[in-house]
Scaffold this motif. Structure first.
Motif, PDB file in Angstrom:
ATOM      1  N   ALA A   1       0.845  -1.198   0.000  1.00  0.00           N
ATOM      2  CA  ALA A   1       0.000   0.000   0.000  1.00  0.00           C
ATOM      3  C   ALA A   1       0.881   1.249   0.000  1.00  0.00           C
ATOM      4  O   ALA A   1       0.627   2.206  -0.734  1.00  0.00           O
ATOM      5  CB  ALA A   1      -0.922  -0.005   1.215  1.00  0.00           C
ATOM      6  N   ALA A   2       1.927   1.230   0.816  1.00  0.00           N
ATOM      7  CA  ALA A   2       2.849   2.362   0.896  1.00  0.00           C
ATOM      8  C   ALA A   2       3.555   2.581  -0.440  1.00  0.00           C
ATOM      9  O   ALA A   2       3.670   3.716  -0.916  1.00  0.00           O
ATOM     10  CB  ALA A   2       3.867   2.128   2.009  1.00  0.00           C
ATOM     11  N   LEU A   3       4.019   1.513  -1.065  1.00  0.00           N
ATOM     12  CA  LEU A   3       4.673   1.621  -2.369  1.00  0.00           C
ATOM     13  C   LEU A   3       3.716   2.146  -3.434  1.00  0.00           C
ATOM     14  O   LEU A   3       4.117   2.926  -4.297  1.00  0.00           O
ATOM     15  CB  LEU A   3       5.210   0.255  -2.806  1.00  0.00           C
ATOM     16  N   ALA A   4       2.458   1.724  -3.366  1.00  0.00           N
ATOM     17  CA  ALA A   4       1.475   2.116  -4.384  1.00  0.00           C
ATOM     18  C   ALA A   4       1.239   3.621  -4.425  1.00  0.00           C
ATOM     19  O   ALA A   4       0.963   4.176  -5.484  1.00  0.00           O
ATOM     20  CB  ALA A   4       0.154   1.387  -4.140  1.00  0.00           C
ATOM     21  N   VAL A   5       1.347   4.279  -3.270  1.00  0.00           N
ATOM     22  CA  VAL A   5       1.080   5.718  -3.234  1.00  0.00           C
ATOM     23  C   VAL A   5       2.308   6.553  -2.877  1.00  0.00           C
ATOM     24  O   VAL A   5       2.219   7.768  -2.753  1.00  0.00           O
ATOM     25  CB  VAL A   5      -0.103   6.065  -2.290  1.00  0.00           C
ATOM     26  N   GLY A   6       3.466   5.916  -2.722  1.00  0.00           N
ATOM     27  CA  GLY A   6       4.711   6.649  -2.519  1.00  0.00           C
ATOM     28  C   GLY A   6       4.900   7.260  -1.153  1.00  0.00           C
ATOM     29  O   GLY A   6       5.468   8.347  -1.024  1.00  0.00           O
ATOM     30  N   VAL A   7       4.426   6.570  -0.116  1.00  0.00           N
ATOM     31  CA  VAL A   7       4.625   7.037   1.256  1.00  0.00           C
ATOM     32  C   VAL A   7       5.224   5.896   2.074  1.00  0.00           C
ATOM     33  O   VAL A   7       5.365   4.779   1.586  1.00  0.00           O
ATOM     34  CB  VAL A   7       3.295   7.515   1.905  1.00  0.00           C
TER      35      VAL A   7
ATOM     36  N   ILE B   1       0.853   4.997   6.135  1.00  0.00           N
ATOM     37  CA  ILE B   1      -0.351   4.199   5.883  1.00  0.00           C
ATOM     38  C   ILE B   1      -1.031   3.860   7.204  1.00  0.00           C
ATOM     39  O   ILE B   1      -2.242   4.023   7.363  1.00  0.00           O
ATOM     40  CB  ILE B   1      -0.001   2.904   5.103  1.00  0.00           C
ATOM     41  N   ARG B   2      -0.241   3.406   8.184  1.00  0.00           N
ATOM     42  CA  ARG B   2      -0.807   3.065   9.496  1.00  0.00           C
ATOM     43  C   ARG B   2      -1.402   4.294  10.176  1.00  0.00           C
ATOM     44  O   ARG B   2      -2.450   4.227  10.816  1.00  0.00           O
ATOM     45  CB  ARG B   2       0.260   2.410  10.370  1.00  0.00           C
ATOM     46  N   LYS B   3      -0.743   5.445  10.018  1.00  0.00           N
ATOM     47  CA  LYS B   3      -1.237   6.694  10.611  1.00  0.00           C
ATOM     48  C   LYS B   3      -2.566   7.097   9.986  1.00  0.00           C
ATOM     49  O   LYS B   3      -3.507   7.476  10.685  1.00  0.00           O
ATOM     50  CB  LYS B   3      -0.208   7.806  10.419  1.00  0.00           C
ATOM     51  N   TRP B   4      -2.646   7.016   8.641  1.00  0.00           N
ATOM     52  CA  TRP B   4      -3.905   7.349   7.966  1.00  0.00           C
ATOM     53  C   TRP B   4      -5.036   6.451   8.460  1.00  0.00           C
ATOM     54  O   TRP B   4      -6.150   6.903   8.672  1.00  0.00           O
ATOM     55  CB  TRP B   4      -3.754   7.195   6.457  1.00  0.00           C
ATOM     56  N   ALA B   5      -4.737   5.161   8.644  1.00  0.00           N
ATOM     57  CA  ALA B   5      -5.761   4.225   9.121  1.00  0.00           C
ATOM     58  C   ALA B   5      -6.181   4.553  10.549  1.00  0.00           C
ATOM     59  O   ALA B   5      -7.382   4.560  10.858  1.00  0.00           O
ATOM     60  CB  ALA B   5      -5.245   2.791   9.034  1.00  0.00           C
ATOM     61  N   SER B   6      -5.232   4.875  11.411  1.00  0.00           N
ATOM     62  CA  SER B   6      -5.575   5.177  12.807  1.00  0.00           C
ATOM     63  C   SER B   6      -6.357   6.474  12.934  1.00  0.00           C
ATOM     64  O   SER B   6      -7.137   6.638  13.855  1.00  0.00           O
ATOM     65  CB  SER B   6      -4.318   5.225  13.682  1.00  0.00           C
ATOM     66  N   ARG B   7      -6.158   7.396  11.980  1.00  0.00           N
ATOM     67  CA  ARG B   7      -6.881   8.672  11.991  1.00  0.00           C
ATOM     68  C   ARG B   7      -8.213   8.611  11.248  1.00  0.00           C
ATOM     69  O   ARG B   7      -8.911   9.614  11.140  1.00  0.00           O
ATOM     70  CB  ARG B   7      -6.007   9.767  11.391  1.00  0.00           C
ATOM     71  N   GLY B   8      -8.532   7.439  10.677  1.00  0.00           N
ATOM     72  CA  GLY B   8      -9.807   7.271   9.998  1.00  0.00           C
ATOM     73  C   GLY B   8      -9.821   7.747   8.551  1.00  0.00           C
ATOM     74  O   GLY B   8     -10.885   7.795   7.937  1.00  0.00           O
ATOM     75  N   LYS B   9      -8.670   8.072   7.993  1.00  0.00           N
ATOM     76  CA  LYS B   9      -8.605   8.505   6.593  1.00  0.00           C
ATOM     77  C   LYS B   9      -8.630   7.325   5.639  1.00  0.00           C
ATOM     78  O   LYS B   9      -8.903   7.490   4.457  1.00  0.00           O
ATOM     79  CB  LYS B   9      -7.323   9.299   6.337  1.00  0.00           C
ATOM     80  N   LEU B  10      -8.323   6.132   6.139  1.00  0.00           N
ATOM     81  CA  LEU B  10      -8.173   4.940   5.323  1.00  0.00           C
ATOM     82  C   LEU B  10      -8.760   3.760   6.087  1.00  0.00           C
ATOM     83  O   LEU B  10      -8.526   3.614   7.289  1.00  0.00           O
ATOM     84  CB  LEU B  10      -6.676   4.725   5.058  1.00  0.00           C
ATOM     85  N   THR B  11      -9.521   2.908   5.386  1.00  0.00           N
ATOM     86  CA  THR B  11     -10.130   1.737   6.010  1.00  0.00           C
ATOM     87  C   THR B  11      -9.123   0.601   6.100  1.00  0.00           C
ATOM     88  O   THR B  11      -8.462   0.286   5.121  1.00  0.00           O
ATOM     89  CB  THR B  11     -11.346   1.262   5.191  1.00  0.00           C
TER      90      THR B  11
END
Length: 78
Positions: A21-27, A32-42
């Protein structure tokens, strides 16, 4: 045999593990884990294996600015 017009695609989300997932969007995977914990990503998967929807990742990345999401925007002097 007929499949009832099905194209053979699954109807659910296409998910990938954190590292892909990180490679797919360049982060970084941490982002990725932060976005998920903040509710930006399922987050999908079980307790030991997190997975993320590729389409959701692409939409999130497309909505972000040109500045990488894990870096603060640069300030410009006037």
């Amino acid at each position: 045999m007929s499949t009832g017009g099905s194209s053979g695609r699954r109807s659910g989300p296409r998910t990938v593990p954190t590292e892909l997932a990180a490679l797919a969007v360049g982060v970084s995977p941490a982002t990725i884990r932060k976005w998920a914990s903040r509710g930006k990503l399922t987050r999908y998967g079980g307790p030991q294996r997190a997975e993320y929807d590729l389409d959701e990742l692409r939409a999130l990345a497309a909505g972000s600015s040109r500045t990488p999401p894990d870096q603060p925007p640069e300030r410009t002097e006037r």
